[in-house]
Design a protein around this motif. Structure first.
Motif, short mmCIF file in Angstrom:
data_model
loop_
_atom_site.label_atom_id
_atom_site.label_comp_id
_atom_site.label_asym_id
_atom_site.label_seq_id
_atom_site.Cartn_x
_atom_site.Cartn_y
_atom_site.Cartn_z
N ALA A 250 40.93 48.78 30.35
CA ALA A 250 41.19 50.14 30.20
C ALA A 250 39.67 50.80 30.03
N ALA A 251 38.80 50.06 29.30
CA ALA A 251 37.62 50.44 28.82
C ALA A 251 36.61 50.58 30.13
N GLU A 252 36.83 49.78 30.86
CA GLU A 252 35.93 49.21 32.17
C GLU A 252 36.40 50.46 33.07
N SER A 253 37.71 50.56 33.23
CA SER A 253 38.25 51.35 34.48
C SER A 253 38.29 52.87 33.96
N PHE B 176 50.41 36.30 24.69
CA PHE B 176 50.27 37.71 24.82
C PHE B 176 48.91 38.23 24.21
N ASP B 177 48.25 37.60 23.28
CA ASP B 177 47.18 37.92 22.64
C ASP B 177 45.98 38.06 23.71
N GLU B 178 45.92 36.96 24.46
CA GLU B 178 44.98 36.98 25.66
C GLU B 178 45.16 38.42 26.63
N CYS B 179 46.39 38.20 26.84
CA CYS B 179 46.91 39.52 27.97
C CYS B 179 46.39 40.80 27.45
N TYR B 180 46.64 40.96 26.14
CA TYR B 180 46.52 42.22 25.43
C TYR B 180 44.95 42.56 25.47
N ARG B 181 44.18 41.50 25.03
CA ARG B 181 42.69 41.64 25.11
C ARG B 181 42.24 42.12 26.38
N ALA B 182 42.75 41.53 27.57
CA ALA B 182 42.28 41.81 28.95
C ALA B 182 42.66 43.17 29.30
N ALA B 183 43.79 43.51 28.71
CA ALA B 183 44.17 45.00 29.11
C ALA B 183 43.27 46.09 28.37
N ILE B 184 42.82 45.77 27.13
CA ILE B 184 41.66 46.47 26.48
C ILE B 184 40.55 46.59 27.34
N ASP B 185 40.28 45.37 27.61
CA ASP B 185 38.91 45.51 28.21
C ASP B 185 38.80 46.15 29.59
N THR C 227 47.61 67.65 28.45
CA THR C 227 46.32 68.03 28.15
C THR C 227 45.74 68.82 29.26
N GLY C 228 45.93 68.60 30.51
CA GLY C 228 45.07 69.26 31.56
C GLY C 228 44.16 68.44 32.29
N LYS C 229 43.64 67.54 31.54
CA LYS C 229 42.69 66.38 31.94
C LYS C 229 43.25 65.18 31.52
N PRO C 230 44.31 64.54 32.31
CA PRO C 230 44.71 63.20 31.89
C PRO C 230 43.92 62.15 32.60
N ALA C 231 44.07 60.93 32.31
CA ALA C 231 43.38 59.85 32.99
C ALA C 231 44.05 59.76 34.53
N GLU C 232 43.11 59.12 35.29
CA GLU C 232 43.77 58.80 36.69
C GLU C 232 44.52 57.61 36.52
N LEU C 233 44.36 56.68 35.55
CA LEU C 233 44.92 55.21 35.32
C LEU C 233 45.76 55.20 34.09
N PHE C 234 46.68 54.58 33.98
CA PHE C 234 47.47 54.34 32.82
C PHE C 234 47.69 52.64 32.83
N VAL C 235 47.47 52.05 31.47
CA VAL C 235 47.43 50.79 31.43
C VAL C 235 48.26 50.24 30.10
N CYS C 236 48.93 49.06 30.52
CA CYS C 236 49.89 48.73 29.35
C CYS C 236 49.69 47.03 29.27
N ALA C 237 50.06 46.58 28.20
CA ALA C 237 50.19 45.07 28.17
C ALA C 237 51.55 44.72 27.45
#
Length: 418
Positions: A140-143, A129-138, A66-76
């Protein structure tokens, strides 16, 4: 505008940077057993021993283009997606953060760290996993990081569809498979493979293989909408998903519910042990789903047919082997657990032992209640070589007036005391 097939071809050409095509191997043992031509698509032979690397790679490739990729990638993830993600982070030299539940086995944590090296940070959050996934989502949004989903994204599906492109090019003599057996968790692999292979209208039939304790696709197809299961059996951890992905379900929603085969977890264990002992192939539970589901076909339905089974992964933690062997023996009727009331008199145990046959072995013996004056309750686990030996044994119990209860198939009681 490019077609789905064009985009998959582009993904397949690009992923050759990482590894060659995985083999499509005819398996003589399974072919003889089922009277069909059984071909195994060996996704357990990728660099991370699962197909998940394909989707992760395609997602990164497109994000970076895309030419403007995120600086950081996240997964759960607690398994194969994390390892594929980590491998791709290192390949592209991009920083990634992997969220895993605190309960993740150390072996999986170590492998993820090995694949990602200095490009990956692992954070252990939550017991489930559900707790872990929510933490990853949060996070990603913050960072400002970009979430890389395990299955619910069109770029992930396109990446997984490269499995189908390879199958089409590897079929012997340019033939088409009559049947394709696909393991299903979140549905990304099944969605990609069916869309790609259906485009040629070759008459291939697709069957989807889910764990009996996590039938999210089957329930959703029966209801005509995505259904979230109230709970799942996590034994088949690579496919125990409570809700089929939104994007995958768009591709799969027109298949009948009858096209889903539900695989009993204990029977699956027997298949894993069989493939290990006979073929020397190490499979994780999800990786054995498609092979095990062949047992549900009437012989006449697949006799002489060409059947492709996608072997989705081989990341098996050998610390689980005793549990897998235990489940396999119980399914095959070669191991049973009894609660027996022994009279508190000399010679009672000797009388019981004389009822056992030459192929019967006591694998567990434990007093459950020692304070009773006249009788004592004992948990006994017995293994044997032929399942019919238990018919003889229980007949002996009846003839000698032994008070017993077979708790082998009582999951609640067996899980509590076995």
């Amino acid at each position: 505008m490019t077609t789905f097939a064009d985009r998959v071809a582009g993904a397949a050409a690009a992923v050759r940077e990482l590894f060659p095509e995985t083999p499509l191997q005819e398996n003589p043992y399974l072919s003889r057993k089922f009277g069909a031509r059984v071909l195994l698509k060996r996704e357990d032979l990728t660099p991370v021993r699962s197909y998940k690397i394909r989707g992760a790679f395609n997602f990164f490739r497109k994000a970076l283009a895309t030419g403007k990729p995120a600086e950081l990638f996240v997964c759960a993830s607690a398994g194969n997606h994390a390892q594929g993600f980590a491998y791709v982070c290192r390949h592209f030299g991009r920083k990634g953060v992997v969220f895993m539940p605190v309960t993740t086995p150390q072996q999986k944590i170590d492998k993820t760290r090995l694949f990602g090296g200095e490009f990956v940070e692992i954070r252990l959050v939550g017991d489930f996993f559900d707790e872990c996934y929510r933490a990853a989502i949060d996070f990603a949004a913050e960072s400002g990081g970009e979430m890389v989903p395990p299955f619910d994204h069109k770029d992930i599906i396109e990446g997984q569809a490269t499995v189908a492109l390879e199958i089409a090019g590897q079929m012997p003599d340019g033939s088409q498979p009559d049947i394709v057996m696909l393991p299903v968790g979140g549905g990304g692999l099944a969605a990609g493979v069916t869309r790609y292979l259906s485009a040629g209208d070759a008459g291939t039939r697709f069957f989807f293989c889910e764990p009996g304790g996590a039938p999210s696709l089957k329930e959703s197809l029966a209801a005509g909408r995505r259904v979230k299961l109230a709970g799942v059996d996590n034994f088949v951890d690579g496919a125990a998903v409570a809700e089929i992905g939104r994007e995958p379900f768009r591709y799969l929603k027109d298949f009948p519910a009858e096209s889903v085969r539900l695989v009993p977890e204990n029977r699956l264990c027997a298949t894993m042990i069989e493939m290990l002992n006979v073929e020397g192939v190490v499979l994780e539970p999800a990786g054995a789903l498609a092979i095990d589901a062949l047992k549900d076909f009437p012989k006449k339905e697949i006799r002489g047919r060409t059947v492709v089974c996608v072997v989705s992964g081989g990341n098996f933690d050998f610390e689980r082997l005793p549990d897998v062997k235990e489940r396999a023996l119980r399914f095959e009727g070669l191991k049973k657990y009894f609660i027996i009331r022994f009279p508190q008199r000399p010679g009672a145990l000797r009388d019981f032992l004389e009822m056992l046959g030459p192929d019967d072995d006591i694998a567990r013996f434990e007093y459950l209640k020692k304070s009773a004056r006249n009788f004592g309750s004992v948990l006994i686990g017995i293994e044997t070589k032929e399942r019919r030996n238990f018919d003889r044994l229980t007949a002996g119990f009846e003839a000698h007036g032994v008070q017993y209860q077979d708790i082998t198939d009582n999951e609640t009681l067996a899980n509590f005391i076995v």
